[in-house]
Design an enzyme around this catalytic site. Structure first.
Site, PDB file in Angstrom:
ATOM      1  N   LYS A 126     -14.166   0.544  15.695  1.00 30.94           N
ATOM      2  CA  LYS A 126     -12.817  -0.047  15.876  1.00 30.94           C
ATOM      3  C   LYS A 126     -12.315   0.149  17.306  1.00 30.94           C
ATOM      4  CE  LYS A 126     -11.400   0.301  11.149  1.00 30.94           C
ATOM      5  NZ  LYS A 126     -10.736   1.029  10.093  1.00 30.94           N
ATOM      6  N   LYS A 132       9.098 -17.136  -9.967  1.00 30.77           N
ATOM      7  CA  LYS A 132       8.230 -16.146 -10.594  1.00 30.77           C
ATOM      8  C   LYS A 132       7.059 -16.852 -11.293  1.00 30.77           C
ATOM      9  CE  LYS A 132       8.457 -12.491 -14.028  1.00 30.77           C
ATOM     10  NZ  LYS A 132       9.200 -12.065 -15.214  1.00 30.77           N
ATOM     11  N   ASN A 157       0.855  -1.200   0.000  1.00 30.90           N
ATOM     12  CA  ASN A 157       0.000   0.000   0.000  1.00 30.90           C
ATOM     13  C   ASN A 157       0.880   1.236   0.000  1.00 30.90           C
ATOM     14  OD1 ASN A 157       0.411   0.893   2.883  1.00 30.90           O
ATOM     15  ND2 ASN A 157      -0.406  -1.168   3.229  1.00 30.90           N
ATOM     16  N   PHE A 208      -4.980   3.547  14.984  1.00 30.07           N
ATOM     17  CA  PHE A 208      -5.279   4.524  13.938  1.00 30.07           C
ATOM     18  C   PHE A 208      -6.432   3.975  13.109  1.00 30.07           C
ATOM     19  CE2 PHE A 208      -2.203   8.015  13.014  1.00 30.07           C
ATOM     20  CZ  PHE A 208      -1.546   7.976  14.234  1.00 30.07           C
TER      21      PHE A 208
HETATM   22  N1  CTP Z   1      -4.141  -3.030  12.225  1.00 29.31           N
HETATM   23  C1  CTP Z   1      -3.321  -4.015  12.707  1.00 29.31           C
HETATM   24  N2  CTP Z   1      -3.243  -5.220  12.086  1.00 29.31           N
HETATM   25  C2  CTP Z   1      -3.980  -5.475  10.986  1.00 29.31           C
HETATM   26  C3  CTP Z   1      -4.818  -4.453  10.473  1.00 29.31           C
HETATM   27  C4  CTP Z   1      -4.884  -3.256  11.115  1.00 29.31           C
HETATM   28  O1  CTP Z   1      -2.642  -3.794  13.718  1.00 29.31           O
HETATM   29  N3  CTP Z   1      -3.884  -6.649  10.378  1.00 29.31           N
HETATM   30  C5  CTP Z   1      -4.214  -1.753  12.949  1.00 29.31           C
HETATM   31  C6  CTP Z   1      -3.644  -0.560  12.207  1.00 29.31           C
HETATM   32  O2  CTP Z   1      -2.279  -0.382  12.507  1.00 29.31           O
HETATM   33  C7  CTP Z   1      -4.494   0.591  12.759  1.00 29.31           C
HETATM   34  C8  CTP Z   1      -5.841  -0.082  13.053  1.00 29.31           C
HETATM   35  O3  CTP Z   1      -5.567  -1.479  13.142  1.00 29.31           O
HETATM   36  O4  CTP Z   1      -3.999   1.057  13.990  1.00 29.31           O
HETATM   37  C9  CTP Z   1      -6.918   0.147  12.053  1.00 29.31           C
HETATM   38  O5  CTP Z   1      -6.497  -0.229  10.780  1.00 29.31           O
HETATM   39  P1  CTP Z   1      -7.497  -0.139   9.563  1.00 29.31           P
HETATM   40  O6  CTP Z   1      -6.822  -0.715   8.366  1.00 29.31           O
HETATM   41  O7  CTP Z   1      -8.080   1.241   9.482  1.00 29.31           O
HETATM   42  O8  CTP Z   1      -8.678  -1.041  10.066  1.00 29.31           O
HETATM   43  P2  CTP Z   1      -9.016  -2.545   9.885  1.00 29.31           P
HETATM   44  O9  CTP Z   1      -9.137  -3.121  11.237  1.00 29.31           O
HETATM   45  O10 CTP Z   1      -8.083  -3.216   8.946  1.00 29.31           O
HETATM   46  O11 CTP Z   1     -10.497  -2.438   9.291  1.00 29.31           O
HETATM   47  P3  CTP Z   1     -10.983  -2.075   7.789  1.00 29.31           P
HETATM   48  O12 CTP Z   1      -9.870  -2.441   6.856  1.00 29.31           O
HETATM   49  O13 CTP Z   1     -12.181  -2.908   7.652  1.00 29.31           O
HETATM   50  O14 CTP Z   1     -11.285  -0.615   7.815  1.00 29.31           O
END
Ligand code: CTP
Length: 400
Positions: A340, A289, A209, A326
Site C-alpha cells: 500500500k 425502503k 464498519n 493507515f
Molecule cells: N483509503 C481511502 N479511500 C478508500 C479506501 C481506503 O482513503 N476508498 C485509505 C484509508 O484511509 C487508509 C488506507 O487507504 O489510510 C488503507 O485503507 P485499507 O482499507 O487498509 O486499504 P485498502 O486500500 O482499502 O485495501 P484493502 O481493503 O484491499 O486492504
C-alpha cells in the site's frame, strides 16, 4: 495557546494555596481541561469542594481512596495530562521531587510524569535562601522542570522578601510561553480523515464498519497541539472536538469524504488518512425502503468500488507535500502495508494488526508499526491512542 490542553494542577500545603483556585479558573477560561491533585496539607488551606467546582473534576489526594476506579488511578493521570503545574510548590514538595521521594498521590504522579512540569515555589525567604533548598532547586532545574520564580514582597509570616508565589497570571504566562515555543507545526496545514463511512442501501439502511474515529480525532488533536491548522474530515461518529485550530467537516459517504478531502488537500502541507473508508457501495440506493418480496427470498446487493481517497491524493501529491496512510490488516500485515505504501505513493504508513490485543476499532489503545519509504520499519508498543497520535505527529514533523 492552552486551549484543549489537559493540565494537572498539583496543590501543596502553603498559604499561597488560596490563589490556586484563581489559577484553575484562568486555565479553564483559556480552554484547558483541569484535574487537581492535592496533598493532605494543601486541603488544610483550600477545600476539595472549591477545587472540584472550579476544575469541574474530582480531586485526587488519597493514594488508597476506596472510590478510586483502581488503586493506581492517580498514576493513570500521567497519560491524561499534557502538563503539570504545582502551585504552590512548598520546599518539602520540591525537596521530595528532587530527591526522588514518592510517598503520596502528588509526588508519585510527579515521579511518573514525563511531560512539562511547572513549579511555582512559595515559602519564607530564609527557607528559599537555605543551601538545602537551593541545592534541590538546582537539581530540579537540571531535570528540566520549569520554575516560575517567586516574587519579592510581603510574606504571610509577616516579613518581607523573596518567596511569595508568582501571581496566577504570571504562572499562566510562563506556561503559554513554553507551549508557544515548542509548537513544531505552527504555520502548517494538515488534512486528517477519521471514522467510518456509511454507504446507503435504501432510505433507511446502509453498509458501514466498526470504526469509531478515536484514532483520527487523537491525531487531529495532537497536530493542533503542535500548532497546525487541521481540517478534520469526519465520517459519522459521536466524538466531539473542541480546539480552535481544528476545522471539522462532517461527511457520511466515501464520495463525500473524497470530495471534502480532494478540495482541502491542495492547500495542505500534509495529510494523514486514518478513516476506515468503505471500499464498496451499492450501485443503486432508492429513496424509499426496499420491501421483502416473497417469504424466504434472499437479497442480492450490487456493489461498486468507491473512489480511493488516499491513492488519489498520492497521485496528485506535490514535492513538498507529505502523505501518511493507515493499513488495517489481519494477515501478512507487513507485506500488505508495504505494498500500500508503494501503490498509494505514501511517505509512511501506520500499520494496525487486528491480531494485536487492544488494537484497532473502538479501543482507547492501539499498537502500530511504522513503515517508511526508505524501507525502515519501527514497531511500537501498546499505548493510548493519544500517545500513538503523538508518535505519528513526531514522525510527520521529522519528514516535513
Ligand atoms: N483509503 C481511502 N479511500 C478508500 C479506501 C481506503 O482513503 N476508498 C485509505 C484509508 O484511509 C487508509 C488506507 O487507504 O489510510 C488503507 O485503507 P485499507 O482499507 O487498509 O486499504 P485498502 O486500500 O482499502 O485495501 P484493502 O481493503 O484491499 O486492504
Amino acid at each position: 495557546m492552552l486551549t484543549g490542553k489537559k493540565v494537572i494542577v498539583g496543590v501543596t500545603g502553603g498559604i499561597a494555596a488560596y490563589k490556586t483556585p484563581l489559577l484553575i479558573r484562568l486555565l479553564v477560561k483559556a480552554g484547558a481541561e483541569v484535574r487537581c491533585v492535592a496533598t493532605d496539607h494543601a486541603l488544610q488551606f483550600v477545600t476539595p469542594l472549591t477545587l472540584e467546582t472550579l476544575s469541574m473534576n474530582k480531586v485526587y489526594s488519597d493514594l488508597f481512596a476506596t472510590d478510586n476506579d483502581h488503586t493506581t488511578e492517580h498514576i493513570s493521570l500521567k497519560d491524561w495530562g499534557d502538563a503539570m503545574v504545582v502551585a504552590p510548590a512548598t520546599a518539602n514538595c520540591i525537596g521530595k521531587m528532587a530527591q526522588g521521594i514518592a510517598d503520596d498521590a502528588l509526588s508519585t504522579l510527579l515521579m511518573a510524569f514525563r511531560k512539562p512540569v511547572f513549579m511555582a515555589p512559595a515559602m519564607n525567604t530564609q527557607m528559599w535562601e537555605s543551601p538545602a533548598f537551593q541545592r534541590n532547586l538546582s537539581l530540579l532545574k537540571g531535570d528540566g522542570c520549569h520554575i516560575v520564580e517567586p516574587e519579592d514582597g510581603f510574606l504571610a509570616c509577616g516579613s518581607e522578601g523573596k518567596g511569595r508565589m508568582a501571581e496566577p497570571e504570571a504562572i499562566m504566562a510562563a506556561m503559554e510561553r513554553h507551549f508557544a515555543s515548542c509548537q513544531r507545526l505552527s504555520g502548517r496545514k494538515v488534512l486528517v480523515t477519521a471514522g467510518p463511512t456509511y454507504e446507503k442501501i435504501d432510505a433507511v439502511r446502509f453498509v458501514g464498519n466498526f470504526s469509531t474515529g478515536k484514532m483520527g480525532f487523537a491525531v487531529a488533536q495532537a497536530l493542533a497541539d503542535e500548532g497546525a491548522e487541521v481540517t478534520l474530515v469526519a465520517g459519522p461518529t459521536h466524538l466531539t472536538v473542541n480546539h480552535p485550530m481544528i476545522h471539522r467537516v462532517d461527511v457520511v459517504s466515501a464520495q463525500e469524504m473524497f470530495d471534502a478531502s480532494a478540495s482541502a488537500f491542495p492547500s495542505c502541507d500534509a495529510a494523514i488518512l486514518t478513516a476506515a473508508v468503505a471500499d464498496f457501495r451499492p450501485v443503486d440506493a432508492p429513496d424509499i425502503k426496499i420491501k421483502k418480496q416473497n417469504d424466504n427470498d434472499g437479497m442480492t446487493l450490487h456493489m461498486e468500488q468507491t473512489p480511493d481517497i488516499l491513492a488519489t491524493l498520492g497521485r496528485s501529491k506535490g514535492d513538498r507535500q507529505r502523505l501518511v496512510g493507515f493499513a488495517l490488516e489481519t494477515n501478512n500485515e507487513v507485506a500488505h502495508a508495504q505494498s500500500k505504501l508503494q501503490r498509494k505513493n505514501l511517505d509512511f504508513i501506520v500499520l494496525n494488526s487486528l491480531q494485536d490485543k487492544g488494537a484497532g476499532f473502538g479501543h482507547d489503545t492501539n499498537k502500530v508499526t511504522f513503515l517508511f519509504r526508505d524501507g525502515r520499519v519501527e514497531e511500537g508498543l501498546l499505548k493510548s491512542k493519544a500517545l500513538v497520535a503523538r508518535d505519528i505527529v513526531d514522525r510527520l514533523v521529522s519528514i516535513l
